[in-house]
Design a protein around this motif. Structure first.
Motif, PDB file in Angstrom:
ATOM      1  N   ARG A 103      -3.789  -5.838  -4.930  1.00 15.29           N
ATOM      2  CA  ARG A 103      -2.363  -6.143  -4.760  1.00 15.29           C
ATOM      3  C   ARG A 103      -2.012  -7.354  -5.604  1.00 15.29           C
ATOM      4  NH1 ARG A 103      -1.424  -5.359   1.818  1.00 15.29           N
ATOM      5  NH2 ARG A 103      -2.628  -3.424   1.937  1.00 15.29           N
ATOM      6  N   GLU A 105      -0.496 -10.303  -5.714  1.00 17.54           N
ATOM      7  CA  GLU A 105       0.070 -11.305  -4.810  1.00 17.54           C
ATOM      8  C   GLU A 105      -0.296 -12.677  -5.331  1.00 17.54           C
ATOM      9  OE1 GLU A 105       0.304 -10.376  -0.608  1.00 17.54           O
ATOM     10  OE2 GLU A 105      -1.590  -9.301  -0.812  1.00 17.54           O
ATOM     11  N   GLY A 110      -7.710 -16.456   1.723  1.00 22.99           N
ATOM     12  CA  GLY A 110      -7.475 -15.270   2.543  1.00 22.99           C
ATOM     13  C   GLY A 110      -6.509 -14.263   1.935  1.00 22.99           C
ATOM     14  N   ARG A 111      -6.031 -14.537   0.733  1.00 23.82           N
ATOM     15  CA  ARG A 111      -5.125 -13.588   0.062  1.00 23.82           C
ATOM     16  C   ARG A 111      -5.544 -13.492  -1.393  1.00 23.82           C
ATOM     17  NH1 ARG A 111      -0.653 -11.480   1.827  1.00 23.82           N
ATOM     18  NH2 ARG A 111      -0.287 -12.977   3.488  1.00 23.82           N
ATOM     19  N   TYR A 112      -6.033 -12.330  -1.770  1.00 19.74           N
ATOM     20  CA  TYR A 112      -6.585 -12.170  -3.109  1.00 19.74           C
ATOM     21  C   TYR A 112      -5.981 -10.941  -3.763  1.00 19.74           C
ATOM     22  CZ  TYR A 112      -9.811 -15.043  -0.486  1.00 19.74           C
ATOM     23  OH  TYR A 112     -10.330 -15.996   0.334  1.00 19.74           O
ATOM     24  N   PHE A 115      -9.333  -7.353  -2.887  1.00 19.10           N
ATOM     25  CA  PHE A 115      -9.935  -7.707  -1.601  1.00 19.10           C
ATOM     26  C   PHE A 115     -10.563  -6.463  -0.999  1.00 19.10           C
ATOM     27  CE2 PHE A 115      -6.597  -5.807   1.066  1.00 19.10           C
ATOM     28  CZ  PHE A 115      -5.554  -5.702   0.151  1.00 19.10           C
ATOM     29  N   GLN A 117     -11.460  -3.869   2.088  1.00 19.65           N
ATOM     30  CA  GLN A 117     -11.050  -3.363   3.401  1.00 19.65           C
ATOM     31  C   GLN A 117     -12.076  -2.358   3.899  1.00 19.65           C
ATOM     32  OE1 GLN A 117      -7.173  -1.537   3.220  1.00 19.65           O
ATOM     33  NE2 GLN A 117      -6.101  -3.437   3.724  1.00 19.65           N
ATOM     34  N   ARG A 249       5.251  -1.894  11.202  1.00 19.67           N
ATOM     35  CA  ARG A 249       4.291  -1.796  10.112  1.00 19.67           C
ATOM     36  C   ARG A 249       5.051  -1.482   8.843  1.00 19.67           C
ATOM     37  NH1 ARG A 249       0.607  -3.416   9.213  1.00 19.67           N
ATOM     38  NH2 ARG A 249      -0.596  -1.739   8.358  1.00 19.67           N
ATOM     39  N   ALA A 271      -3.631 -12.342   9.804  1.00 17.63           N
ATOM     40  CA  ALA A 271      -3.783 -10.919  10.138  1.00 17.63           C
ATOM     41  C   ALA A 271      -5.118 -10.425   9.614  1.00 17.63           C
ATOM     42  CB  ALA A 271      -2.636 -10.112   9.531  1.00 17.63           C
ATOM     43  N   VAL A 272      -5.960  -9.961  10.523  1.00 18.49           N
ATOM     44  CA  VAL A 272      -7.292  -9.532  10.109  1.00 18.49           C
ATOM     45  C   VAL A 272      -7.383  -8.002  10.056  1.00 18.49           C
ATOM     46  CG1 VAL A 272      -9.750  -9.567  10.696  1.00 18.49           C
ATOM     47  CG2 VAL A 272      -8.370 -11.626  11.001  1.00 18.49           C
ATOM     48  N   SER A 273      -6.681  -7.344  10.948  1.00 20.76           N
ATOM     49  CA  SER A 273      -6.760  -5.890  10.979  1.00 20.76           C
ATOM     50  C   SER A 273      -5.423  -5.340  11.451  1.00 20.76           C
ATOM     51  CB  SER A 273      -7.868  -5.454  11.943  1.00 20.76           C
ATOM     52  OG  SER A 273      -7.841  -4.052  12.112  1.00 20.76           O
ATOM     53  N   ALA A 274      -5.052  -4.202  10.929  1.00 23.06           N
ATOM     54  CA  ALA A 274      -3.769  -3.626  11.317  1.00 23.06           C
ATOM     55  C   ALA A 274      -3.849  -2.112  11.276  1.00 23.06           C
ATOM     56  CB  ALA A 274      -2.669  -4.113  10.378  1.00 23.06           C
ATOM     57  N   ALA A 296      -6.926  -0.605   9.200  1.00 22.91           N
ATOM     58  CA  ALA A 296      -7.704  -1.190   8.106  1.00 22.91           C
ATOM     59  C   ALA A 296      -8.002  -2.640   8.439  1.00 22.91           C
ATOM     60  CB  ALA A 296      -6.944  -1.103   6.794  1.00 22.91           C
ATOM     61  N   GLY A 298      -9.304  -6.297   7.051  1.00 14.40           N
ATOM     62  CA  GLY A 298      -9.491  -7.098   5.840  1.00 14.40           C
ATOM     63  C   GLY A 298     -10.810  -7.852   5.944  1.00 14.40           C
ATOM     64  N   ARG A 301     -10.973 -11.733   5.063  1.00 15.04           N
ATOM     65  CA  ARG A 301     -10.479 -12.616   6.139  1.00 15.04           C
ATOM     66  C   ARG A 301     -11.430 -12.632   7.317  1.00 15.04           C
ATOM     67  NH1 ARG A 301      -3.968 -11.336   6.130  1.00 15.04           N
ATOM     68  NH2 ARG A 301      -3.729 -11.674   3.884  1.00 15.04           N
TER      69      ARG A 301
HETATM   70  P1  ATP Z   1      -0.201  -9.750   5.226  1.00 13.26           P
HETATM   71  O1  ATP Z   1       0.937  -9.736   6.208  1.00 13.26           O
HETATM   72  O2  ATP Z   1      -1.170 -10.859   5.471  1.00 13.26           O
HETATM   73  O3  ATP Z   1       0.259  -9.657   3.808  1.00 13.26           O
HETATM   74  P2  ATP Z   1      -0.481  -6.915   5.271  1.00 13.26           P
HETATM   75  O4  ATP Z   1       0.399  -6.501   6.392  1.00 13.26           O
HETATM   76  O5  ATP Z   1       0.026  -6.808   3.886  1.00 13.26           O
HETATM   77  O6  ATP Z   1      -1.047  -8.399   5.530  1.00 13.26           O
HETATM   78  P3  ATP Z   1      -2.137  -4.574   5.610  1.00 13.26           P
HETATM   79  O7  ATP Z   1      -1.505  -3.818   4.522  1.00 13.26           O
HETATM   80  O8  ATP Z   1      -1.836  -4.234   6.996  1.00 13.26           O
HETATM   81  O9  ATP Z   1      -1.877  -6.146   5.372  1.00 13.26           O
HETATM   82  O10 ATP Z   1      -3.728  -4.553   5.383  1.00 13.26           O
HETATM   83  C1  ATP Z   1      -4.667  -4.655   6.452  1.00 13.26           C
HETATM   84  C2  ATP Z   1      -5.489  -5.924   6.350  1.00 13.26           C
HETATM   85  O11 ATP Z   1      -5.959  -6.126   5.027  1.00 13.26           O
HETATM   86  C3  ATP Z   1      -4.710  -7.185   6.654  1.00 13.26           C
HETATM   87  O12 ATP Z   1      -4.607  -7.405   8.024  1.00 13.26           O
HETATM   88  C4  ATP Z   1      -5.555  -8.238   5.957  1.00 13.26           C
HETATM   89  O13 ATP Z   1      -6.663  -8.609   6.763  1.00 13.26           O
HETATM   90  C5  ATP Z   1      -6.073  -7.516   4.753  1.00 13.26           C
HETATM   91  N1  ATP Z   1      -5.312  -7.881   3.551  1.00 13.26           N
HETATM   92  C6  ATP Z   1      -4.102  -7.429   3.160  1.00 13.26           C
HETATM   93  N2  ATP Z   1      -3.732  -7.981   1.986  1.00 13.26           N
HETATM   94  C7  ATP Z   1      -4.742  -8.817   1.610  1.00 13.26           C
HETATM   95  C8  ATP Z   1      -4.983  -9.670   0.488  1.00 13.26           C
HETATM   96  N3  ATP Z   1      -4.108  -9.758  -0.514  1.00 13.26           N
HETATM   97  N4  ATP Z   1      -6.135 -10.379   0.451  1.00 13.26           N
HETATM   98  C9  ATP Z   1      -7.035 -10.280   1.457  1.00 13.26           C
HETATM   99  N5  ATP Z   1      -6.881  -9.494   2.531  1.00 13.26           N
HETATM  100  C10 ATP Z   1      -5.747  -8.764   2.620  1.00 13.26           C
END
Ligand code: ATP
Ligand code: MG
Length: 418
Positions: A103, A105, A110-112, A115, A117, A249, A271-274, A296, A298, A301
């Motif tokens: 992605r 970003e 914790g945001r790469y 990353f 999953q 979501r 957010a670790v898992s969703a 999924a 992350g 994280r």
């Molecule tokens: P955030 O709100 O932190 O951007 P997200 O809602 O975009 O998360 P999801 O698409 O639900 O994330 O992805 C599931 C999990 O993947 C997240 O809970 C997170 O742990 C992990 N994740 C998402 N984007 C990243 C990222 N750029 N770097 C690291 N981990 C990520």
């Protein structure tokens, strides 16, 4: 994008191994999916009004002109594969996948941009027990990793498509009448995806959201019943949760249950898992209608969390055996002895010093590698048919032992070794 160095990759592998075991123990099978899919799949599967598709995708030109993207998430590809290979229609499939997601970003802790999953998807089960099972898989894994106490489960239902449509109208009206307080991003979303405004982190927008209508007031008896059943299952499984009426979501196809595991330990990237249920997605992507649900995790994280709460996990390298030979013939013998040790002491890393040189030089290398024991072979050992075993990190004399006695000694010292 970043490199994952040995210190981190070791912890990552440990988490991946635990997740894999956990998923297999629930009867889920692994799917290995391509890293690249057609852009259209994500536009349809994730939704073209989402942050992911609008702003975060790495798009690439293919040679034949079909727009392609590095996968930003795994569900769309998994559903595509399930449709393509008949894993979703008229049957139950429990699947999991893992690997890098991409992605665009702003990179930070914790945001790469790349990353990892691990995700799971189950097709063919419309019942609330499945939603609870998916949450339970997360819960079991977090417990196994010793981080469950630091994890909070938030859960909500977003109802069926029809219920959501009515809700969205009411929500839009509420937001419209508070236009002045909304941030620019939210204003832009007001037309196409007002539901996503509920995700806004903007404080004035949050204040408007706090008074917004709640989805539960728009649900029919069946939808309410589904949600209540999920909650009852969670209670009976001993999984704590917090209902968050504004949790939504990003995907358009989510229906009914949505959930997120988050932690306070990681600041804004909590957010670790969703996951959630997406009964419309298989059909939306061109398959015959089939219910589905998934999540999924992350891994990056989750690793940060593991590191922050239980620091000293024994590394396999802390049991490293370092084998030293002081002449060429001894080195030849040592290469085979190394293999025998790798079998007899499964799980213990055995390094044979292939660089050679003076004994002192090799011993310094053993020390630098962090060896727990050094095994030495030279002419005198060969003549006697023994090996010298020297502890590197605990007090104790070195001893000359026959191979079998040496293995016994090591097994004892490592408390049986796993
Ligand atoms: P955030 O709100 O932190 O951007 P997200 O809602 O975009 O998360 P999801 O698409 O639900 O994330 O992805 C599931 C999990 O993947 C997240 O809970 C997170 O742990 C992990 N994740 C998402 N984007 C990243 C990222 N750029 N770097 C690291 N981990 C990520
Ligand atoms: Mg995101």
């Amino acid at each position: 994008m970043r490199d994952i160095l040995p210190e981190e990759s070791e912890g990552m592998s440990r988490i991946e191994d635990a997740a894999k075991q956990c998923l297999h123990s629930f009867g889920y099978s692994e799917l290995r999916l391509p890293l690249i899919e057609s852009t259209a799949l994500f536009e349809r599967g994730v939704g073209d009004g989402t942050d992911i598709v609008e702003k975060e995708m790495f798009n690439i030109d293919s040679r034949d002109g079909e727009p392609l993207s590095l996968r930003p998430e795994g569900t769309a590809g998994c559903v595509r594969a399930a449709i393509q290979h008949g894993l979703a229609f008229n049957r139950i499939s429990r699947l999991w996948y893992r690997g890098p997601m991409f992605r665009y970003e702003r990179p930070q802790k914790g945001r790469y941009r790349q990353f990892e999953q691990i995700g799971a998807e189950a097709f063919g089960i419309a019942k609330p027990a499945l939603d609870a099972e998916l949450i339970d898989i997360n819960h079991q894994l977090f417990a196994r990793l010793g981080v469950d106490e630091h994890m909070k489960l938030r859960i909500n239902t977003i109802g069926s498509f029809a219920e959501r449509r009515t809700y969205v109208e009411a929500l839009r009206a509420h937001l419209e009448s508070n236009r002045d307080a909304l941030d620019a991003d939210s204003l832009r979303r007001l037309e196409r995806s007002p539901l996503r405004i509920l995700d806004s982190k903007h404080s004035e927008t949050r204040a408007v959201i706090a008074n917004a209508p709640k989805i539960e007031d728009f649900l029919d008896a069946d939808s309410m019943h589904h949600f209540e059943q999920v909650l009852e299952h969670l209670q009976s499984l001993g999984i704590g949760f917090e209902i968050d009426p504004y949790l939504v979501r990003g995907l358009d196809y989510y229906t009914h249950t949505v959930f997120e595991f988050e932690t306070k330990q990681l600041g804004a990237q909590g957010a670790v898992s969703a996951g959630g249920r997406y009964d419309g997605l298989v059909e939306g992507l061109g398959g015959r209608a089939a219910p589905g649900a998934g999540f999924a995790i992350g891994i990056d994280r989750l690793l940060l969390l593991c590191q922050s709460v239980n620091t000293e996990q024994a590394s396999p390298r802390s049991s490293l055996l370092y084998c030293v030979a002081t002449d060429e013939d001894s080195l030849k013998a040592m290469m085979s002895i190394g293999n025998q040790l790798r079998k007899d002491l499964a799980g213990v890393p055995v390094v044979v010093d292939t660089q050679g040189g003076k004994l002192g030089t090799q011993m310094r290398r053993a020390d630098r590698e962090g060896a727990r024991w050094t095994i030495i072979a030279g002419e005198s050992e060969r003549a006697e048919g023994v090996l010298t075993l020297k502890p590197m990190r605990e007090v104790g004399e070195q001893s000359r032992l026959k191979y079998d006695a040496l293995v016994l000694r090591l097994l004892e010292a490592h408390g049986g070794l796993s």
